[in-house]
Design an enzyme around this catalytic site. Sequence first.
Site, PDB file in Angstrom:
ATOM      1  N   GLY A 150       0.803  -1.219   0.000  1.00 24.50           N
ATOM      2  CA  GLY A 150       0.000   0.000   0.000  1.00 24.50           C
ATOM      3  C   GLY A 150       0.836   1.269   0.000  1.00 24.50           C
ATOM      4  CB  CYS A 151       4.249   2.109   0.839  1.00 25.82           C
ATOM      5  SG  CYS A 151       3.867   2.356   2.561  1.00 25.82           S
ATOM      6  CD  GLN A 152       3.878   7.258  -5.296  1.00 28.75           C
ATOM      7  OE1 GLN A 152       3.514   7.999  -4.397  1.00 28.75           O
ATOM      8  NE2 GLN A 152       4.042   7.686  -6.519  1.00 28.75           N
ATOM      9  CB  SER A 153       8.395   4.802  -1.297  1.00 27.15           C
ATOM     10  OG  SER A 153       7.970   6.087  -1.630  1.00 27.15           O
TER      11      SER A 153
END
Length: 140
Positions: free
Chosen positions: A50-53
Amino acid sequence: MQIQEIQEEIVDEFSMFDDWMQRYEYMIELGKSLPLIDGQYKTDDNIIKGCQSKVWVHAELKEDKLVFTADSDAIITKGIIAILIRAFSNQRPADIIEANTDFIDEIGLKEHLSPTRANGLVSMIKQLKLYAVAYQTQLN
């Protein structure tokens, strides 16, 4: 120090800055001081979904307290996880589960992040709490 006290300390630190550019710079500095995850734990299993990074988090129980280490490939994200780890690391799993995260709103973090980073922040909090639930189950 209790979670609530650490959170209040973080809110106080952020209130010293006049604008968000200074706060971002402070978050980057916090990211640099993050207790880094051991290379062996930088695996897909430890990536927060769920994190872009990319954000890796490892948790282990030491004397009934949960100790977190982490890393990220993005400097702002590294600062965000550093704030969360500061608040929740070296705490009992039950206390982490019970802790509220209002301090995030108090420092205005969510409203100053892009929607994808704000979603990532929520995912990070969920993951830290999931680790706490898992370890609390082991302790019971």
